[in-house]
Design an enzyme around this catalytic site. Structure first.
Site, PDB file in Angstrom:
ATOM      1  N   ARG A 138      99.308 -47.257  71.026  1.00  0.00           N
ATOM      2  CA  ARG A 138      98.951 -46.055  71.775  1.00  0.00           C
ATOM      3  C   ARG A 138     100.187 -45.163  71.829  1.00  0.00           C
ATOM      4  O   ARG A 138     101.309 -45.645  71.677  1.00  0.00           O
ATOM      5  CB  ARG A 138      98.505 -46.414  73.187  1.00  0.00           C
ATOM      6  CG  ARG A 138      97.274 -47.308  73.266  1.00  0.00           C
ATOM      7  CD  ARG A 138      96.966 -47.681  74.717  1.00  0.00           C
ATOM      8  NE  ARG A 138      95.773 -48.523  74.819  1.00  0.00           N
ATOM      9  CZ  ARG A 138      95.773 -49.847  74.805  1.00  0.00           C
ATOM     10  NH1 ARG A 138      96.927 -50.498  74.699  1.00  0.00           N
ATOM     11  NH2 ARG A 138      94.659 -50.535  74.912  1.00  0.00           N
ATOM     12  N   LYS A 163      98.517 -51.160  78.641  1.00  0.00           N
ATOM     13  CA  LYS A 163      97.357 -50.956  79.498  1.00  0.00           C
ATOM     14  C   LYS A 163      96.894 -52.338  79.949  1.00  0.00           C
ATOM     15  O   LYS A 163      96.529 -53.179  79.145  1.00  0.00           O
ATOM     16  CB  LYS A 163      96.266 -50.279  78.657  1.00  0.00           C
ATOM     17  CG  LYS A 163      95.176 -49.617  79.458  1.00  0.00           C
ATOM     18  CD  LYS A 163      94.267 -48.878  78.495  1.00  0.00           C
ATOM     19  CE  LYS A 163      93.117 -48.237  79.242  1.00  0.00           C
ATOM     20  NZ  LYS A 163      92.214 -47.517  78.327  1.00  0.00           N
ATOM     21  N   HIS A 269      95.983 -40.320  69.243  1.00  0.00           N
ATOM     22  CA  HIS A 269      95.159 -41.528  69.325  1.00  0.00           C
ATOM     23  C   HIS A 269      94.298 -41.713  68.075  1.00  0.00           C
ATOM     24  O   HIS A 269      93.836 -42.823  67.799  1.00  0.00           O
ATOM     25  CB  HIS A 269      94.274 -41.462  70.577  1.00  0.00           C
ATOM     26  CG  HIS A 269      93.988 -42.802  71.180  1.00  0.00           C
ATOM     27  ND1 HIS A 269      94.959 -43.598  71.749  1.00  0.00           N
ATOM     28  CD2 HIS A 269      92.826 -43.506  71.283  1.00  0.00           C
ATOM     29  CE1 HIS A 269      94.413 -44.716  72.196  1.00  0.00           C
ATOM     30  NE2 HIS A 269      93.119 -44.687  71.915  1.00  0.00           N
ATOM     31  N   ARG A 272      95.519 -44.428  65.863  1.00  0.00           N
ATOM     32  CA  ARG A 272      95.162 -45.787  66.311  1.00  0.00           C
ATOM     33  C   ARG A 272      93.738 -46.120  65.840  1.00  0.00           C
ATOM     34  O   ARG A 272      93.475 -47.218  65.363  1.00  0.00           O
ATOM     35  CB  ARG A 272      95.284 -45.863  67.831  1.00  0.00           C
ATOM     36  CG  ARG A 272      94.884 -47.209  68.453  1.00  0.00           C
ATOM     37  CD  ARG A 272      95.230 -47.179  69.938  1.00  0.00           C
ATOM     38  NE  ARG A 272      94.515 -48.145  70.743  1.00  0.00           N
ATOM     39  CZ  ARG A 272      94.940 -49.397  70.976  1.00  0.00           C
ATOM     40  NH1 ARG A 272      96.061 -49.806  70.429  1.00  0.00           N
ATOM     41  NH2 ARG A 272      94.247 -50.206  71.747  1.00  0.00           N
ATOM     42  N   HIS A 295      92.872 -55.170  72.879  1.00  0.00           N
ATOM     43  CA  HIS A 295      91.615 -55.040  73.608  1.00  0.00           C
ATOM     44  C   HIS A 295      91.284 -56.362  74.298  1.00  0.00           C
ATOM     45  O   HIS A 295      91.363 -57.420  73.676  1.00  0.00           O
ATOM     46  CB  HIS A 295      90.468 -54.680  72.666  1.00  0.00           C
ATOM     47  CG  HIS A 295      90.529 -53.270  72.156  1.00  0.00           C
ATOM     48  ND1 HIS A 295      89.848 -52.851  71.034  1.00  0.00           N
ATOM     49  CD2 HIS A 295      91.186 -52.181  72.620  1.00  0.00           C
ATOM     50  CE1 HIS A 295      90.080 -51.567  70.829  1.00  0.00           C
ATOM     51  NE2 HIS A 295      90.897 -51.141  71.773  1.00  0.00           N
ATOM     52  N   TYR A 304      84.559 -49.647  66.107  1.00  0.00           N
ATOM     53  CA  TYR A 304      85.042 -49.320  64.764  1.00  0.00           C
ATOM     54  C   TYR A 304      84.107 -49.822  63.668  1.00  0.00           C
ATOM     55  O   TYR A 304      84.119 -49.296  62.559  1.00  0.00           O
ATOM     56  CB  TYR A 304      86.461 -49.847  64.567  1.00  0.00           C
ATOM     57  CG  TYR A 304      87.413 -49.256  65.573  1.00  0.00           C
ATOM     58  CD1 TYR A 304      87.718 -47.895  65.537  1.00  0.00           C
ATOM     59  CD2 TYR A 304      87.964 -50.012  66.595  1.00  0.00           C
ATOM     60  CE1 TYR A 304      88.562 -47.323  66.479  1.00  0.00           C
ATOM     61  CE2 TYR A 304      88.809 -49.451  67.536  1.00  0.00           C
ATOM     62  CZ  TYR A 304      89.093 -48.106  67.482  1.00  0.00           C
ATOM     63  OH  TYR A 304      89.918 -47.539  68.418  1.00  0.00           O
TER      64      TYR A 304
END
Length: 320
Positions: A138, A163, A269, A272, A295, A304
């Site tokens: 990120r 995150k 982003h 990414r 994630h 994706y």
């Protein structure tokens, strides 16, 4: 002289910092808590409850047409206020009108488009975009990268303060390793010059600055992408060199996209998203991609696979 009692938002700020939340989270939470209080004509939150929270969230969805993620952000901020600051456990079952979840697919660039944009960038900005695309970081993770987290021997990057506050490991692209080493040599010279001028400290996460008072001057803790200026830390008041501001890269990227003639909405982003999609196109397992992206749930990474199926879910048109 007796100190005045702290105002509510000052109390919120204190609790956020005690819990070591990021500065961005601090700004976001205080923004939404202020909005909540102003919406209810400056009534004190302790005199309000579930009904007022629901009314505020409904207002955001119906009158302001905010996205579901924005409404959830506001909800988390207000719940933080009640639970962590006011120490009130609300029996909250949100009956507010919920903002509609977006079903958009993220913008993904082709490899040719990625390299066309990269060629229009230069210097630190080019290196940063290469890093974001080559590692899946990120933007905030790339900007806050520390010297000690770049492992040239193992060809990997350790991503911390992510995150969710969980560390992860991603690859260090071979194609930029030498370029990154040269970049760090110039950064080290800047750091040494800062030390000679009586500066050279850097922000340390959590309580490390108290535990190791001299560590903030150490080379290994410095940012890989430092700011061009020394400035006053908004939290501590100390004058130090922070990392490069995100707006610097965003402006350079916007110009590069325009010069490359890419007719897509491209942000930092996007690289990414492109990283993940291109790995899946190359046959890598979705669980591997999930780990590289950090994630928690594979469902997040599944977006994706939908991007890969663009064009009528990969169905061939009868016209073709």
């Amino acid at each position: 002289m007796e100190q005045r009692p702290k105002k509510l938002l000052e109390q919120v700020q204190d609790v956020i910092r005690l819990k070591h939340y990021s500065y961005q989270t601090e700004k976001t939470y205080i923004y939404w808590i202020r909005r909540y209080i102003l919406y209810h004509d400056k009534r004190h939150p302790k005199d309000m409850g579930s009904a007022e929270i629901e009314a505020f969230l409904t207002h955001l969805a119906v009158n302001e047409n905010v996205a579901a993620s924005t409404q959830n952000q506001a909800l988390h901020a207000v719940l933080f206020l009640y639970k962590e600051v006011l120490k009130q456990n609300l029996d909250l079952k949100v009956e507010a009108v919920r903002a509609k979840k977006s079903k958009y697919l993220p913008t993904v660039l082709t490899k040719d488009e990625v390299f066309a944009i990269i060629q229009k960038l230069s210097g630190v900005h080019q290196l940063l975009i290469k890093l974001l695309y080559g590692t899946g970081l990120r933007l905030t993770e790339g900007l806050s990268l520390r010297v000690k987290d770049v492992d040239f021997a193992q060809q990997q990057i350790i991503v911390r303060d992510t995150k969710g506050n969980e560390s992860r490991v991603t690859m260090l692209p071979e194609s930029i390793a030498e370029e990154l080493k040269i970049h760090l040599q110039s950064v080290k010279i800047i750091h040494q010059q800062d030390l000679q001028k009586g500066y050279g400290s850097v922000y340390l996460p959590f309580a490390l600055e108290r535990k190791y008072p001299r560590a903030k001057y150490d080379w290994i803790w410095q940012f890989v992408f430092p700011s061009g200026n020394i400035s006053k830390d908004l939290r501590s008041g100390e004058v130090r060199r922070h990392h490069l501001h995100e707006s610097s890269l965003q402006k350079a990227l916007k110009q590069a996209v325009r010069q490359a003639g890419i007719q897509k909405k491209v942000g930092c982003h996007t690289f990414r998203h492109s990283f993940a999609t291109h790995l899946l196109q190359n046959g890598y397992d979705i669980r591997t991609v999930q780990e590289l992206l950090g994630h928690k749930d594979v469902k997040t990474t599944m977006i994706y696979t939908h991007v890969l199926n663009r064009g009528g879910k990969a169905v061939r048109s009868p016209l073709d």
